[in-house]
Design an enzyme around this catalytic site. Structure first.
Site, PDB file in Angstrom:
ATOM      1  N   ARG A  77       0.824  -1.110   0.184  1.00  0.00           N
ATOM      2  CA  ARG A  77      -0.038  -0.082  -0.202  1.00  0.00           C
ATOM      3  C   ARG A  77       0.663   1.239  -0.127  1.00  0.00           C
ATOM      4  NH1 ARG A  77      -1.829   0.828   4.359  1.00  0.00           N
ATOM      5  NH2 ARG A  77      -1.116  -0.986   5.424  1.00  0.00           N
ATOM      6  N   TYR A 205      -1.529  -3.655  -6.846  1.00  0.00           N
ATOM      7  CA  TYR A 205      -1.119  -4.304  -5.803  1.00  0.00           C
ATOM      8  C   TYR A 205      -2.362  -4.352  -4.543  1.00  0.00           C
ATOM      9  CZ  TYR A 205       1.286  -6.937  -2.401  1.00  0.00           C
ATOM     10  OH  TYR A 205       1.893  -8.090  -1.824  1.00  0.00           O
ATOM     11  N   GLY A 207      -4.300  -3.908  -1.380  1.00  0.00           N
ATOM     12  CA  GLY A 207      -5.044  -2.727  -0.747  1.00  0.00           C
ATOM     13  C   GLY A 207      -5.285  -1.550  -1.668  1.00  0.00           C
ATOM     14  N   LYS A 214      -9.680  -2.488   1.640  1.00  0.00           N
ATOM     15  CA  LYS A 214      -9.257  -1.385   2.518  1.00  0.00           C
ATOM     16  C   LYS A 214     -10.195  -0.037   2.036  1.00  0.00           C
ATOM     17  CE  LYS A 214      -7.049  -3.814   5.060  1.00  0.00           C
ATOM     18  NZ  LYS A 214      -5.809  -3.943   5.452  1.00  0.00           N
ATOM     19  N   HIS A 234     -10.631  -2.554  11.501  1.00  0.00           N
ATOM     20  CA  HIS A 234      -9.285  -3.247  10.817  1.00  0.00           C
ATOM     21  C   HIS A 234      -9.207  -4.419  11.925  1.00  0.00           C
ATOM     22  CE1 HIS A 234      -4.977  -3.203   9.609  1.00  0.00           C
ATOM     23  NE2 HIS A 234      -5.836  -4.256   8.794  1.00  0.00           N
ATOM     24  N   SER A 256      -1.246  -3.558  10.313  1.00  0.00           N
ATOM     25  CA  SER A 256      -0.982  -4.266   9.292  1.00  0.00           C
ATOM     26  C   SER A 256       0.204  -5.011   9.659  1.00  0.00           C
ATOM     27  CB  SER A 256      -0.574  -3.383   7.952  1.00  0.00           C
ATOM     28  OG  SER A 256      -1.775  -2.632   7.587  1.00  0.00           O
ATOM     29  N   CYS A 258       0.620  -7.398  11.990  1.00  0.00           N
ATOM     30  CA  CYS A 258       1.037  -7.477  13.420  1.00  0.00           C
ATOM     31  C   CYS A 258       0.434  -8.592  13.846  1.00  0.00           C
ATOM     32  CB  CYS A 258       0.707  -6.146  13.920  1.00  0.00           C
ATOM     33  SG  CYS A 258       1.973  -5.001  13.696  1.00  0.00           S
ATOM     34  N   ASP A 285      -9.324  -9.819   9.082  1.00  0.00           N
ATOM     35  CA  ASP A 285      -8.816  -8.491   8.578  1.00  0.00           C
ATOM     36  C   ASP A 285      -9.746  -7.350   8.828  1.00  0.00           C
ATOM     37  OD1 ASP A 285      -6.439  -6.982   7.683  1.00  0.00           O
ATOM     38  OD2 ASP A 285      -7.687  -6.532   5.950  1.00  0.00           O
ATOM     39  N   ARG A 375       2.077 -12.095  -0.503  1.00  0.00           N
ATOM     40  CA  ARG A 375       1.040 -12.487   0.096  1.00  0.00           C
ATOM     41  C   ARG A 375       0.307 -13.648  -0.647  1.00  0.00           C
ATOM     42  NH1 ARG A 375      -1.636  -8.879   3.971  1.00  0.00           N
ATOM     43  NH2 ARG A 375       0.151  -7.261   4.421  1.00  0.00           N
ATOM     44  N   ARG A 406       2.899  -3.496  17.548  1.00  0.00           N
ATOM     45  CA  ARG A 406       4.224  -4.074  17.713  1.00  0.00           C
ATOM     46  C   ARG A 406       5.053  -3.371  18.470  1.00  0.00           C
ATOM     47  NH1 ARG A 406       6.818  -7.552  14.131  1.00  0.00           N
ATOM     48  NH2 ARG A 406       5.078  -8.043  12.823  1.00  0.00           N
ATOM     49  N   ASN A 502      -0.660 -17.828  22.370  1.00  0.00           N
ATOM     50  CA  ASN A 502      -1.604 -16.625  22.591  1.00  0.00           C
ATOM     51  C   ASN A 502      -2.722 -16.992  23.252  1.00  0.00           C
ATOM     52  OD1 ASN A 502       0.608 -14.906  21.509  1.00  0.00           O
ATOM     53  ND2 ASN A 502      -0.289 -14.588  19.674  1.00  0.00           N
TER      54      ASN A 502
HETATM   55  P1  GTP Z   1      -2.331  -7.612   7.497  1.00  0.00           P
HETATM   56  O1  GTP Z   1      -2.713  -8.732   6.639  1.00  0.00           O
HETATM   57  O2  GTP Z   1      -1.308  -6.687   6.839  1.00  0.00           O
HETATM   58  O3  GTP Z   1      -3.392  -6.839   8.056  1.00  0.00           O
HETATM   59  O4  GTP Z   1      -1.427  -8.497   8.578  1.00  0.00           O
HETATM   60  P2  GTP Z   1      -1.925  -9.380   9.986  1.00  0.00           P
HETATM   61  O5  GTP Z   1      -2.333  -8.556  10.927  1.00  0.00           O
HETATM   62  O6  GTP Z   1      -3.052 -10.555   9.633  1.00  0.00           O
HETATM   63  O7  GTP Z   1      -0.468 -10.095  10.081  1.00  0.00           O
HETATM   64  P3  GTP Z   1      -0.300 -11.446  10.030  1.00  0.00           P
HETATM   65  O8  GTP Z   1      -0.958 -12.439  11.113  1.00  0.00           O
HETATM   66  O9  GTP Z   1      -0.046 -11.933   8.845  1.00  0.00           O
HETATM   67  O10 GTP Z   1       1.510 -11.451  11.038  1.00  0.00           O
HETATM   68  C1  GTP Z   1       2.609 -10.786  10.405  1.00  0.00           C
HETATM   69  C2  GTP Z   1       3.715 -11.214  10.924  1.00  0.00           C
HETATM   70  O11 GTP Z   1       3.672 -11.173  12.107  1.00  0.00           O
HETATM   71  C3  GTP Z   1       4.044 -12.381  10.352  1.00  0.00           C
HETATM   72  O12 GTP Z   1       5.540 -12.732  10.084  1.00  0.00           O
HETATM   73  C4  GTP Z   1       3.735 -13.347  11.559  1.00  0.00           C
HETATM   74  O13 GTP Z   1       4.713 -14.509  11.745  1.00  0.00           O
HETATM   75  C5  GTP Z   1       4.375 -12.479  12.522  1.00  0.00           C
HETATM   76  N1  GTP Z   1       3.552 -12.734  13.925  1.00  0.00           N
HETATM   77  C6  GTP Z   1       2.103 -12.947  13.982  1.00  0.00           C
HETATM   78  N2  GTP Z   1       1.663 -13.506  15.317  1.00  0.00           N
HETATM   79  C7  GTP Z   1       2.822 -13.464  16.005  1.00  0.00           C
HETATM   80  C8  GTP Z   1       2.972 -13.696  17.474  1.00  0.00           C
HETATM   81  O14 GTP Z   1       2.193 -14.016  18.309  1.00  0.00           O
HETATM   82  N3  GTP Z   1       4.458 -13.533  17.951  1.00  0.00           N
HETATM   83  C9  GTP Z   1       5.325 -13.053  16.926  1.00  0.00           C
HETATM   84  N4  GTP Z   1       6.666 -12.897  17.669  1.00  0.00           N
HETATM   85  N5  GTP Z   1       4.990 -12.972  15.607  1.00  0.00           N
HETATM   86  C10 GTP Z   1       4.048 -12.902  15.374  1.00  0.00           C
HETATM   87  C1  SPV Z   2      -2.852  -4.509   5.185  1.00  0.00           C
HETATM   88  O1  SPV Z   2      -1.865  -3.733   4.990  1.00  0.00           O
HETATM   89  O2  SPV Z   2      -3.492  -4.330   6.415  1.00  0.00           O
HETATM   90  C2  SPV Z   2      -3.562  -5.657   4.577  1.00  0.00           C
HETATM   91  C3  SPV Z   2      -2.896  -5.716   3.244  1.00  0.00           C
HETATM   92  O3  SPV Z   2      -4.227  -6.140   4.905  1.00  0.00           O
HETATM   93  S1  SPV Z   2      -3.727  -4.911   1.971  1.00  0.00           S
HETATM   94  O4  SPV Z   2      -4.754  -5.252   1.294  1.00  0.00           O
HETATM   95  O5  SPV Z   2      -2.718  -4.539   0.899  1.00  0.00           O
HETATM   96  O6  SPV Z   2      -3.836  -3.536   2.537  1.00  0.00           O
HETATM   97 MN    MN Z   3      -4.920  -5.387   7.207  1.00  0.00          MN
END
Ligand code: GTP
Ligand code: SPV
Ligand code: MN
Length: 590
Positions: A77, A205, A207, A214, A234, A256, A258, A285, A375, A406, A502
């Site tokens: 994004r 790409y 979002g 989004k 979100h 995002s 996280c 999401d 992705r 984070r 968790n």
């Molecule tokens: P978006 O799709 O961008 O909104 O991201 P999201 O919030 O769904 O994040 P996602 O679950 O894909 O995690 C993103 C990154 O954080 C990955 O590299 C995971 O491995 C890492 N991660 C997720 N949960 C944890 C956790 O509990 N601990 C740690 N250390 N890393 C984590």
């Molecule tokens: C984010 O960035 O929070 C996502 C990926 O879930 S995107 O669809 O590119 O916004």
């Molecule tokens: Mn997201």
């Protein structure tokens, strides 16, 4: 131009008129109305393989799955090129880039002029949320990208049923998208919330281009939600069932990349599974919620698929995601192995053959083989933990809302807000280190209230006021928590094992919801007593115990000063109740 006669006689006249108007401006060779059928999808995939947009992956290991390599300048994004175009600048707020609507339209018209010459223009009707849900909303995305169509088909309820609902409702969000020439200097993502319109040019790409996600489900929807009394957030939504069979639903907002997808698909540690605990996935999401007749908040996942972060996804961290990806998936910007299987950092110990740009992978160059924001796109129905309740038109009742960021330092593993107003402050005060999900520096701490900094379609001050307004006499609001899975020790390592573990934190939250345990009272909220969190089988160092379950008054004093300054940036529009809450906490920190 073909295919449009079918609708010209119907109630969809206004939609037809808009499509023709767009066609006059963009001058496509063909117009194709998407019906969402298998035959249509197969034809699109054939065409994309022929022109190199999609590369077929190993059919034996990943049936019907494809790789797409986006332009190397178009991998995330682009927040600095994303605008909210309201009549009054203040309505967009300091949290958004703003442009006057007429100016934005002029600028976009000149970019869109003739941009689809030689291309097909796809008309993509879609529904965000179950087709028959009163909480769902529809949109139509016009795009010249077949890749966008294939992704929208997975991410939304796309095609004929959506068009039928649009005909019934008469209202929909208008989205116009062209990949243009992918020149980053000619790239803009414009939102016109007052007209329920989106215009996106110059990116193919995620979002930026899948406008249902989004752009519609957060930026436009949050604006709509404010005037209609609901929330567009979100947030992931998960179901949690205890050994007694009680079911609760939790919504969680993390910025995002996280951890939303990971938490939404969590598999509890062995002991929990043995005892009968179960986690189900509603969404990973986006969450739309509104008060039901009983005063509780009811939530739907407006999406039908996952557009998830690939790196870090493994059999250990997220087996449910991996199981979802066994077939019918689109991978964007991942690497491939020598036998043409998708690969990314953290997946396993194999060494990939080709990197995300399509070059032979050079192990010694020290660069990741998959792009950090690579992705997967996959239907939610393929996820083993997907809950049938995700299709329930009424949505699911939310017992707890979780905010999280984070944060390498200061912020403990979990705490609970004192009440709703304090909970809104906890959300408003969220900070997080930036990630690869957006272009720009990674690892910089910024305020990201409710994980909505890039996605709130109006002034944050009004958004917080809207959140506060849910505290009505008859409301049965969820409890509010804050978590941080990313606290680091002095050696720079994560102190909390995260992922499946968790579950231990979720269990403590449910104990609090049920009123089964008390807590340590601190100025920042209720922290768990360490003995109330099940840590059986988790090895935590003394440092970890102190940092995850302790609270650093001096550090929080600084944090609250910075939160106060942040709220002040919004001037008099910021609700007094929130400023008072911040001041009260700051005072109790001394
Ligand atoms: P978006 O799709 O961008 O909104 O991201 P999201 O919030 O769904 O994040 P996602 O679950 O894909 O995690 C993103 C990154 O954080 C990955 O590299 C995971 O491995 C890492 N991660 C997720 N949960 C944890 C956790 O509990 N601990 C740690 N250390 N890393 C984590
Ligand atoms: C984010 O960035 O929070 C996502 C990926 O879930 S995107 O669809 O590119 O916004
Ligand atoms: Mn997201």
């Amino acid at each position: 131009m073909t295919d449009i006669a079918q609708n010209s006689q119907s109630k969809l006249e206004a939609l037809n008129q808009w499509v023709l108007e767009v066609a006059r401006l963009t001058r496509p060779d063909r117009i194709h109305w998407c019906d969402g059928s298998d035959a249509e999808n197969e034809a699109l995939i054939q065409a994309m393989q022929a022109d190199g947009t999609l590369i077929k992956l190993n059919e034996d290991t990943h049936p019907n799955s494809y790789l797409h390599r986006s332009h190397p300048d178009d991998v995330a994004r682009v927040e600095h090129l994303t605008f909210v175009c309201t009549t009054n600048r203040d309505d967009a707020g300091p949290n958004n880039h703003w442009m006057a609507p007429e100016l934005a339209r002029q600028q976009m018209d000149s970019l869109f002029e003739g941009c689809m010459e030689g291309r097909t223009m796809y008309v993509v009707p879609y529904c965000m949320g179950p087709i028959d849900s009163p909480l769902s909303r529809c949109g139509v995305e016009i795009t010249d990208s077949a890749y966008v169509v294939a992704n929208m088909r997975i991410m939304t309820r796309m095609g004929a049923p959506a068009l039928a609902r649009i005909e019934r409702d008469g209202s929909y969000v208008k989205g116009l998208h062209s990949t243009g020439d992918l020149n980053p200097d000619r790239r803009f993502i414009m939102h016109f919330p007052e007209e329920l319109e989106i215009q996106s040019f110059g990116s193919g790409y995620g979002g930026n281009a899948l406008l249902g996600k989004k752009c519609h489900a957060l930026r436009i929807a949050s604006h709509q939600a404010q005037s209609e009394g609901w929330l567009a957030e979100h947030m992931l939504i998960l179901g949690i069932e205890n050994p007694k069979g009680d079911k609760h639903y939790i919504a969680a907002a993390f910025p995002s990349a996280c951890g939303k997808t990971n938490l939404a698909m969590l598999i509890p540690p062995e002991g929990y599974v043995r005892d009968g605990w179960k986690i189900t996935t509603i969404g990973d999401d986006i969450c739309w919620m509104r008060p039901g007749a009983d005063g509780r908040l009811y939530a739907i996942n407006p999406e039908a698929g996952f557009f998830g972060v690939a790196p870090g996804t493994s059999e250990k961290s997220n087996p449910n995601a991996l199981a979802s990806l066994q077939r019918d998936a689109i991978f964007t910007n991942v690497a491939v192995t020598d036998d043409n299987q998708p690969w990314w950092e953290g997946l396993d110990k194999r060494v990939p053959a080709i990197d995300w740009r399509g070059n032979v992978y050079d192990f010694n160059a020290g660069k990741p083989a998959a792009h950090p924001n690579s992705r997967f796109t996959v239907s939610a129905k393929q996820c083993p933990s997907y809950s049938p309740m995700a299709e329930d038109p009424q949505g699911v009742p939310i017992s707890a809302i979780v905010f999280g960021g984070r944060r390498a330092s200061l912020v403990p593993l979990v705490f609970e807000a004192r009440d709703w107003t304090h909970g809104v402050l906890v959300g408003a005060a969220m900070g997080s280190e930036t990630t690869a999900a957006a272009t720009g520096a990674v690892g910089v701490m910024r305020r990201d209230p409710m994980a909505m900094k890039p996605f709130c379609g109006y002034n944050f001050a009004d958004y917080f006021a809207h959140w506060l307004s849910f505290d009505q006499a008859n409301a049965k609001l969820p409890k509010v928590f804050h978590v941080n899975w990313f606290r680091k020790g002095d050696a720079g390592d994560f102190l909390w094992p995260g992922f499946g573990d968790n579950m231990r934190v979720l269990e403590w939250m449910l104990k609090r919801v049920a009123g089964e345990v008390d807590s340590q009272e601190t100025p920042i909220g209720h922290l768990p007593k360490i003995e109330d969190v099940n840590l059986e089988g988790v090895e935590l160092s003394q440092e970890a115990r102190e940092k995850l379950f302790g609270y650093d008054r001096e550090g929080w004093r600084h944090e609250f000063a910075s939160i106060g300054e942040y709220l002040d940036e919004y001037g008099p529009r910021m609700p007094e109740a929130l400023k008072d809450e911040q001041k009260a906490t700051a005072r109790s920190l001394g």
